[in-house]
Design an enzyme around this catalytic site. Structure first.
Site, PDB file in Angstrom:
ATOM      1  CB  ILE A  48      -0.942  -0.003   1.240  1.00 18.17           C
ATOM      2  CG1 ILE A  48      -1.832  -1.253   1.230  1.00 18.17           C
ATOM      3  CG2 ILE A  48      -1.771   1.282   1.291  1.00 18.17           C
ATOM      4  CD1 ILE A  48      -2.817  -1.359   0.095  1.00 18.17           C
ATOM      5  CG  HIS A  65      -8.321 -12.925  -4.353  1.00 22.99           C
ATOM      6  ND1 HIS A  65      -8.527 -14.271  -4.170  1.00 22.99           N
ATOM      7  CD2 HIS A  65      -7.420 -12.564  -3.408  1.00 22.99           C
ATOM      8  CE1 HIS A  65      -7.800 -14.703  -3.156  1.00 22.99           C
ATOM      9  NE2 HIS A  65      -7.105 -13.681  -2.672  1.00 22.99           N
ATOM     10  CB  VAL A 117       6.600   6.391  12.681  1.00 19.93           C
ATOM     11  CG1 VAL A 117       5.735   7.439  13.370  1.00 19.93           C
ATOM     12  CG2 VAL A 117       7.088   6.895  11.326  1.00 19.93           C
ATOM     13  CE  LYS A 154      -9.153 -15.219   0.058  1.00 16.04           C
ATOM     14  NZ  LYS A 154      -9.661 -14.001   0.690  1.00 16.04           N
ATOM     15  CB  CYS A 193      23.934 -18.628  -4.273  1.00 12.06           C
ATOM     16  SG  CYS A 193      22.331 -18.459  -3.464  1.00 12.06           S
TER      17      CYS A 193
HETATM   18  C1  LIG Z   1      -1.249 -15.256   4.851  1.00 13.88           C
HETATM   19  C2  LIG Z   1      -1.701 -14.138   3.949  1.00 13.88           C
HETATM   20  C3  LIG Z   1      -2.225 -14.429   2.699  1.00 13.88           C
HETATM   21  C4  LIG Z   1      -2.681 -13.393   1.877  1.00 13.88           C
HETATM   22  N1  LIG Z   1      -3.052 -13.677   0.602  1.00 13.88           N
HETATM   23  C5  LIG Z   1      -3.445 -12.681  -0.217  1.00 13.88           C
HETATM   24  C6  LIG Z   1      -3.763 -12.936  -1.571  1.00 13.88           C
HETATM   25  O1  LIG Z   1      -3.586 -14.047  -2.064  1.00 13.88           O
HETATM   26  N2  LIG Z   1      -4.246 -11.921  -2.332  1.00 13.88           N
HETATM   27  C7  LIG Z   1      -4.450 -10.685  -1.827  1.00 13.88           C
HETATM   28  O2  LIG Z   1      -4.960  -9.832  -2.553  1.00 13.88           O
HETATM   29  N3  LIG Z   1      -4.071 -10.376  -0.570  1.00 13.88           N
HETATM   30  C8  LIG Z   1      -3.568 -11.337   0.238  1.00 13.88           C
HETATM   31  N4  LIG Z   1      -3.167 -11.067   1.509  1.00 13.88           N
HETATM   32  C9  LIG Z   1      -3.280  -9.697   1.989  1.00 13.88           C
HETATM   33  C10 LIG Z   1      -2.094  -8.831   1.554  1.00 13.88           C
HETATM   34  O3  LIG Z   1      -0.879  -9.505   1.742  1.00 13.88           O
HETATM   35  C11 LIG Z   1      -2.120  -7.552   2.385  1.00 13.88           C
HETATM   36  O4  LIG Z   1      -3.378  -6.976   2.262  1.00 13.88           O
HETATM   37  C12 LIG Z   1      -1.094  -6.525   1.949  1.00 13.88           C
HETATM   38  O5  LIG Z   1       0.169  -7.092   1.817  1.00 13.88           O
HETATM   39  C13 LIG Z   1      -1.079  -5.402   2.991  1.00 13.88           C
HETATM   40  O6  LIG Z   1      -0.118  -4.462   2.637  1.00 13.88           O
HETATM   41  P1  LIG Z   1       0.224  -3.251   3.617  1.00 13.88           P
HETATM   42  O7  LIG Z   1       1.123  -2.371   2.856  1.00 13.88           O
HETATM   43  O8  LIG Z   1      -1.037  -2.702   4.176  1.00 13.88           O
HETATM   44  O9  LIG Z   1       0.932  -3.929   4.875  1.00 13.88           O
HETATM   45  P2  LIG Z   1       2.409  -4.528   5.048  1.00 13.88           P
HETATM   46  O10 LIG Z   1       2.870  -5.226   3.844  1.00 13.88           O
HETATM   47  O11 LIG Z   1       2.383  -5.315   6.315  1.00 13.88           O
HETATM   48  O12 LIG Z   1       3.309  -3.251   5.216  1.00 13.88           O
HETATM   49  C14 LIG Z   1       3.317  -2.475   6.381  1.00 13.88           C
HETATM   50  C15 LIG Z   1       4.699  -1.871   6.505  1.00 13.88           C
HETATM   51  O13 LIG Z   1       4.713  -0.919   7.559  1.00 13.88           O
HETATM   52  C16 LIG Z   1       5.934  -1.023   8.261  1.00 13.88           C
HETATM   53  N5  LIG Z   1       5.743  -0.439   9.586  1.00 13.88           N
HETATM   54  C17 LIG Z   1       4.979  -0.925  10.598  1.00 13.88           C
HETATM   55  N6  LIG Z   1       5.034  -0.099  11.660  1.00 13.88           N
HETATM   56  C18 LIG Z   1       5.837   0.942  11.315  1.00 13.88           C
HETATM   57  C19 LIG Z   1       6.278   2.113  11.993  1.00 13.88           C
HETATM   58  N7  LIG Z   1       5.877   2.403  13.242  1.00 13.88           N
HETATM   59  N8  LIG Z   1       7.122   2.946  11.348  1.00 13.88           N
HETATM   60  C20 LIG Z   1       7.530   2.684  10.072  1.00 13.88           C
HETATM   61  N9  LIG Z   1       7.145   1.585   9.400  1.00 13.88           N
HETATM   62  C21 LIG Z   1       6.296   0.729  10.009  1.00 13.88           C
HETATM   63  C22 LIG Z   1       6.208  -2.517   8.262  1.00 13.88           C
HETATM   64  O14 LIG Z   1       7.558  -2.810   8.513  1.00 13.88           O
HETATM   65  C23 LIG Z   1       5.761  -2.914   6.865  1.00 13.88           C
HETATM   66  O15 LIG Z   1       6.809  -2.836   5.938  1.00 13.88           O
HETATM   67  C24 LIG Z   1      -2.659 -12.071   2.341  1.00 13.88           C
HETATM   68  C25 LIG Z   1      -2.097 -11.777   3.593  1.00 13.88           C
HETATM   69  C26 LIG Z   1      -1.583 -12.798   4.371  1.00 13.88           C
HETATM   70  C27 LIG Z   1      -0.881 -12.473   5.639  1.00 13.88           C
END
Ligand SMILES: Cc1cc2nc3c(=O)[nH]c(=O)nc-3n(C[C@H](O)[C@H](O)[C@H](O)COP(=O)(O)OP(=O)(O)OC[C@H]3O[C@@H](n4cnc5c(N)ncnc54)[C@H](O)[C@@H]3O)c2cc1C
Length: 487
Positions: free
Chosen positions: A12, A49, A172, A249, A438
């Site tokens: 995101i 999806h 943060v 799912k 590697c």
């Molecule tokens: C098991 C599993 C299966 C899934 N399968 C699917 C799928 O098949 N298809 C699909 O569409 N979605 C799927 N999802 C959902 C998808 O992975 C998530 O919706 C998406 O990755 C969320 O992205 P994000 O950027 O919100 O969160 P994240 O990827 O968790 O990123 C959050 C970031 O914020 C950082 N952060 C946290 N706190 C702080 C702070 N205080 N200061 C600075 N940085 C911070 C973290 O280090 C991290 O890098 C799945 C999720 C899981 C766990």
């Protein structure tokens, strides 16, 4: 003073940064880890999806189909790895057929216009290795698979190319505000910004609380996986779900973008959002359930197990919007299908930034394109180990990764200093030997390229170590000799 600070560089944060980099804005991304994509965006199913599953009327259902449709253009521009392979939801009884009909109806409401329910013969014609007891399947040709961490890396690289500042290792810790701007505090620095976006995954409730937003909490839900060799990935083409159970799912069987067979995930609420351990009993259940879909895979071809943590919100929906009409924007609680929805969410967040009063003037020289790091090898590629030509010098035997690809990964706009960061970019270490061959060679290249001592090269970034203890004198002598020869 920035226009926008994005906290968190998962899918995101990275895609939103890229969207914002189309405009004349000063944008900063703060990420607590030493690389992008270290949260849920690293360890998920990678499924794009179709959009029939998200319950119509939920916020999720507003983003998932649009997100799905944006993936072709994204792949064309960013080259992260996406294939529209289609999906089946399988029914093994008449009762389960009713569940397919419910999904079909929900999908139509969500705007999914390519759904059909097909019979056993048609299922087995398209996927001959599926359990022959299958009776029907909901077919969604527009579903796909993507390489999720490569998407984040590509988006972040492209955002940086277009002028976004990205600071890794910047957690943060608190946020204060006055009428005009927010002050965002990390361990040693304070950054100011007119708008703040909270995209911190499992920590998004805690970050929201920093500005007084207590409207939701996050319930971490772990999902465990088993990854098998590419030989087993050849057994199927589509994403295979079973008819939904109480927990959603359920266990899916799929071929990853790079061709491995993947089984999982389960869904288990946990207390510690950092606990990515896997557990034998659950893995056994995953194998048993997956065999009902695809009976013939060889479990001895397992490469590894791993887990990812879903940031499920207490509203059981995405939490997206301006907190109390302020310039603090949540993109929180983005659990599944967050990866699929991410391109649509990123575009919506840009609209919210505009609503906050920022002037979105398009940049004249925005470059939407980012080249792939991984080079497809043809049969006549002619690479070998210790070849003098970096584009032919094979560093990772399992995945056929060359020195040139690793140097490329190290030379983009993002600082890369761990074996896992190189692995996510190039696949060196992803194969059956898991980096045994590697690992030292990649360490050497990181050390040489970044001009850092080899012992500073870690497995996963800060706080981790990939190398044997100092007591292993023979290993270290050899490594240091290799290092001094090449520096
Ligand atoms: C098991 C599993 C299966 C899934 N399968 C699917 C799928 O098949 N298809 C699909 O569409 N979605 C799927 N999802 C959902 C998808 O992975 C998530 O919706 C998406 O990755 C969320 O992205 P994000 O950027 O919100 O969160 P994240 O990827 O968790 O990123 C959050 C970031 O914020 C950082 N952060 C946290 N706190 C702080 C702070 N205080 N200061 C600075 N940085 C911070 C973290 O280090 C991290 O890098 C799945 C999720 C899981 C766990």
């Amino acid at each position: 003073m920035y226009d926008v600070i994005i906290i968190g560089a998962g899918v995101i944060g990275a895609l939103t940064a890229r969207e914002l980099s189309r405009y004349e804005l000063d944008v900063l991304v703060l990420e607590k880890e030493s690389d992008v994509s270290c949260g849920a965006s690293k360890a998920n199913s990678g499924i794009i999806h179709g959009g029939f599953d998200a319950k119509h009327g939920k916020i999720k259902s507003e983003f998932v189909r649009e997100g799905n449709q944006l993936f072709d253009e994204l792949e064309e521009e960013l080259n992260f790895g996406f294939r529209r392979c289609g999906s089946f939801v399988l029914a093994f009884s008449e009762e389960e057929r009713q569940k397919l009909l419910n999904l079909y109806d929900n999908g139509i409401k969500n705007g999914v216009n390519d759904l059909s329910i097909i019979d056993r013969e048609s299922v087995l014609k398209l996927e001959p290795h599926i359990n022959p007891d299958v009776k029907y399947a909901l077919h969604c040709p527009s579903a796909g698979v993507a390489s999720p961490y490569e998407l984040v890396i590509a988006a972040a690289e492209n955002a940086v190319t277009n002028g976004v500042h990205l600071l890794l290792n910047h957690e943060v810790l608190s946020i204060s505000s006055n009428v005009e701007y927010y002050s965002v505090h990390t361990q040693n620095m304070i950054f100011q910004s007119r708008v703040v976006i909270n995209s911190t995954g499992v920590n998004s409730d805690k970050v929201a609380q920093m500005v007084g937003d207590n409207s939701f909490s996050i319930i971490p839900r772990r999902g465990e996986y088993i990854l098998l060799n590419k030989s087993e990935g050849r057994l199927l083409n589509k994403v295979l779900f079973q008819a939904p159970k109480k927990n959603g799912k359920g266990i899916l069987v799929t071929k990853t973008f790079h061709g491995n067979l993947m089984l999982g995930p389960n869904a288990q609420e946990i207390l510690n959002p950092d606990d990515v351990s896997t557990n034998l009993e659950i893995l056994e259940q995953i194998v048993t359930t997956a065999r009902k879909t695809l009976p013939s895979f060889d479990i001895k071809k397992t490469i590894r197990s791993y887990a990812g943590i879903r940031a499920t919100s207490s509203t059981y929906d995405f939490v997206i919007g301006r907190y109390n009409n302020s310039n603090f924007i949540n993109a929180a609680g983005i659990d599944s299908p967050g990866l699929t929805s991410s391109p649509a969410i990123a575009k919506y967040l840009v609209r919210l930034v505009e609503e906050c009063g920022l002037n979105l003037k398009e940049k004249k020289h925005f470059d939407p394109n980012r080249k792939a790091i991984i080079v497809k090898k043809q049969n006549h590629f002619g690479g070998s180990i210790d070849n003098e030509d970096p584009s032919k010098n094979i560093i990772c035997r399992c995945e056929i990764v060359t020195e040139a690809e690793i140097i490329d990964a190290l030379s983009r706009g993002l600082y890369v200093d761990s074996l896992d960061a190189v692995k996510r970019r190039t696949r060196a270490g992803m194969g059956p030997c898991q980096g045994t061959f590697c690992g030292p060679r990649v360490s050497q290249l990181i050390s040489k390229n970044n001009k850092i001592p080899i012992e500073k090269v870690t497995q996963r970034g800060k706080g981790s170590s990939s190398l044997p203890h100092r007591e292993d004198k023979q290993f270290w002598k050899k490594l240091e000799k290799m290092n001094s020869e090449s520096l």
